[in-house]
Design a protein around this motif. Sequence first.
Motif, short mmCIF file in Angstrom:
data_model
loop_
_atom_site.label_atom_id
_atom_site.label_comp_id
_atom_site.label_asym_id
_atom_site.label_seq_id
_atom_site.Cartn_x
_atom_site.Cartn_y
_atom_site.Cartn_z
N ALA A 1 24.77 -30.54 -10.07
CA ALA A 1 25.77 -30.57 -9.00
C ALA A 1 27.14 -30.10 -9.61
O ALA A 1 27.96 -29.29 -9.18
CB ALA A 1 26.01 -32.04 -8.33
N MET A 2 27.51 -30.83 -10.54
CA MET A 2 28.63 -30.42 -11.56
C MET A 2 28.48 -28.87 -11.61
O MET A 2 29.45 -28.11 -11.92
CB MET A 2 28.67 -31.23 -12.81
CG MET A 2 29.81 -30.84 -13.72
SD MET A 2 29.60 -29.77 -14.92
CE MET A 2 28.40 -30.43 -16.05
N ASN B 1 26.98 -26.35 -10.35
CA ASN B 1 26.85 -25.83 -9.08
C ASN B 1 28.59 -25.67 -8.80
O ASN B 1 28.84 -24.48 -7.98
CB ASN B 1 26.18 -25.93 -8.06
CG ASN B 1 24.40 -25.98 -8.36
OD1 ASN B 1 24.27 -25.12 -9.11
ND2 ASN B 1 23.80 -26.40 -7.57
N LEU B 2 29.08 -26.66 -9.01
CA LEU B 2 30.33 -26.88 -8.43
C LEU B 2 31.38 -25.88 -9.29
O LEU B 2 32.46 -25.45 -9.03
CB LEU B 2 31.02 -28.18 -8.24
CG LEU B 2 30.48 -28.73 -7.02
CD1 LEU B 2 30.54 -30.20 -6.85
CD2 LEU B 2 31.04 -28.24 -5.75
N VAL B 3 31.35 -26.37 -10.71
CA VAL B 3 32.49 -25.85 -11.60
C VAL B 3 32.10 -24.86 -12.36
O VAL B 3 32.78 -24.10 -12.86
CB VAL B 3 32.56 -27.03 -12.65
CG1 VAL B 3 33.63 -26.74 -13.48
CG2 VAL B 3 32.87 -28.45 -11.84
N GLY B 4 30.72 -24.24 -12.65
CA GLY B 4 30.26 -23.01 -13.28
C GLY B 4 30.74 -23.07 -14.66
O GLY B 4 31.26 -22.19 -15.29
N PRO B 5 30.35 -24.12 -15.54
CA PRO B 5 30.68 -24.22 -16.89
C PRO B 5 29.83 -23.22 -17.63
O PRO B 5 28.84 -22.80 -17.36
CB PRO B 5 30.44 -25.71 -17.60
CG PRO B 5 29.45 -26.04 -16.59
CD PRO B 5 29.88 -25.49 -15.19
N VAL C 1 38.25 -25.89 -17.81
CA VAL C 1 38.14 -24.87 -17.04
C VAL C 1 39.43 -23.94 -17.41
O VAL C 1 40.41 -24.36 -17.51
CB VAL C 1 38.08 -25.13 -15.59
CG1 VAL C 1 38.21 -23.94 -14.71
CG2 VAL C 1 36.98 -25.95 -15.37
N LEU D 1 35.53 -31.71 -18.41
CA LEU D 1 35.51 -30.53 -18.28
C LEU D 1 36.59 -29.61 -18.66
O LEU D 1 37.78 -29.95 -18.51
CB LEU D 1 35.44 -30.44 -16.60
CG LEU D 1 34.37 -31.13 -15.85
CD1 LEU D 1 34.74 -31.28 -14.44
CD2 LEU D 1 33.15 -30.21 -15.90
#
Lengths: 368, 368
Positions: free
Chosen positions: A299-300, A302-306, A208, A206
Amino acid sequence: MFTTVLTRGPVVRPEIARITGLSSAAVTKAVKPMIEAGYLEELPQGERAVEGAGRPAYPLAVRADREFFVGVKVTADELIGVVTDLRAQVRDAHRMAVSGRSVEQVVADIAALVRELGPEYAERTHHLGLSVSGDVDRPGGVVRYSPFLGWHDVPLAELVAGETALMVTVENDVKALTVAEQWFGEGVGADSFALATVGVGIGCGLVVGGRLVAGGYGVAGEIGHVPVAAGDGPACHCGARGCVEAIASEEAIVGRARAVSGDPALDMAGAIERAHGGDAAVRAVFAEAGQAIGLGLAAMVNLVGPERVVVSGEGLAAYDLFEEDIRAAFTTQLFGAAARCPLVVRPLPWEEWARGAASVSIQSLFAA
Amino acid sequence: MFTTVLTRGPVVRPEIARITGLSSAAVTKAVKPMIEAGYLEELPQGERAVEGAGRPAYPLAVRADREFFVGVKVTADELIGVVTDLRAQVRDAHRMAVSGRSVEQVVADIAALVRELGPEYAERTHHLGLSVSGDVDRPGGVVRYSPFLGWHDVPLAELVAGETALMVTVENDVKALTVAEQWFGEGVGADSFALATVGVGIGCGLVVGGRLVAGGYGVAGEIGHVPVAAGDGPACHCGARGCVEAIASEEAIVGRARAVSGDPALDMAGAIERAHGGDAAVRAVFAEAGQAIGLGLAAMVNLVGPERVVVSGEGLAAYDLFEEDIRAAFTTQLFGAAARCPLVVRPLPWEEWARGAASVSIQSLFAA
């Protein structure tokens, strides 16, 4: 500053100032020693140059052959090595079977591979990047845990540096591949993106805020351990139940394909063959795996928003068997505006993973 | 620079230089106009001052009463407002029932609340922060979607600025609370942390690399939409199945408690009462909710790797009913070294949410 030139290609000083937020004077001052050291050069005013309001602007470019870097992806069976230039372009590549899985054997094999890799590059090569799957302490240069090699707390950077006289970095293989994408691939200029890999394990790198997410305790991107079927899902090697990896790793798929087909000797190639041949029960195993992967990816997101997700990995060999299910689960599970996040599938050969290891060593040159 | 003094309290120049990575000369230069504008002041050498190698160092402190900020948490029934100083310390607080849920009514109510809030602060108040649950476009000042108010694409910042003559920021309520923690609470100095809230909805604010994660498409931290029981889980209002929120939101808990108790008029207070009274079936509803929350939190930690997790929200009223299950699921699901991530439970009254809104407006002062 240097990374701006490195990752964006030839670029004029005012543009560097705009991207970095530095003043023109600061850019000019920072650039000077880098030109003197031979890492940057001023191009003649060519088609990529632009006229400023004042003096003509000469684009700056990285001198790609100023220095070379070796990258090695270490697997339990094989070493995959490349030599790249400063722009992470692959100049040479070699593979080599490992002579064994002990630390001593693998360190000796890496040293042998380095000796084989383009002696013509030797005098301008000072950095070696290694990538290994598992839990890696990059600042410490330690492989904390590699399930496939069976290693615990191996100071790999120090050991290999002793044998090769190179400056050695070690990084988790998925994170290294993510660095290559961030600096030299789909991730250039993106504030955030994710690179997921599907295969023996299911992992994710990831980025961010323009930075690789390392995790407060060295753990991040563990998409394989999102619990998508917690209630009655299969047991996972991590000790929990219903993890994505317990349903969709190569081992999980083969295990379930053996069970539904009644063939205890079935391997991954055989399972793919059966599914392609129309075996509905084995096809369903791939479909369930695809659904679990799609849910884990969602899920990734929705949580991290890449801004975007790239999916790769050796598991793509079976991608036609689960693409539809991955995409259906992914789309259904995305929340609100996250539905706009594109999912791009891209096969990356092992040499790209080795290039990822080299990219980390290029990065370490500038972090130092 | 200023935020270092703001969030760390009185601090000497060499310490500022160390934290920010700026040169001493740069710190001295940057500090001067802030002292002149009255935002910073030099304290006499007290017990918090230290002797440097050279000249004595006078600690710098923020002049907290230089400016005041109004923060309002907007809910579907009530406005909760506070006045804070520049250090986000609450100086005054008011609550007010909304006269209706239309945009016009809520805007008029906010303006009325602002007029009520401490007139003695009026001349030094220029900024108003609003927080609303749902999908908020902070840079645009727009509430894109608020399920509880039934709003779509409302330019709330502009409308309220027109009525109050203040500079208005709007942020999602959970993200605003996270900003307050990041600047003035548990998050000070942390590279990463997560603030999860349990109640009507289940949300999460994330800080990674010292920055609030906004999401490439404005969606991030949606822990409520991690699919923990995808196969046969209950339908979620988002369109998917088995989301944490479909099992553990207040609405989901009440719905299931009604079904298992056979009492169609049961509300949350009644469900909690029955569970405390020993109703095993209703207790099991809370236990399942706790498990879903724990799994969602663990999925977040495995993916994002925060240094710590704070759990809050109005759902904590029932916390004794699901704490054990939250912790058990969380611990089982954490991967490898992520097991070291602490989970801290902390009740935060509604005024803290309003303080979050004020914190965002303090932040906007320095971003500008």
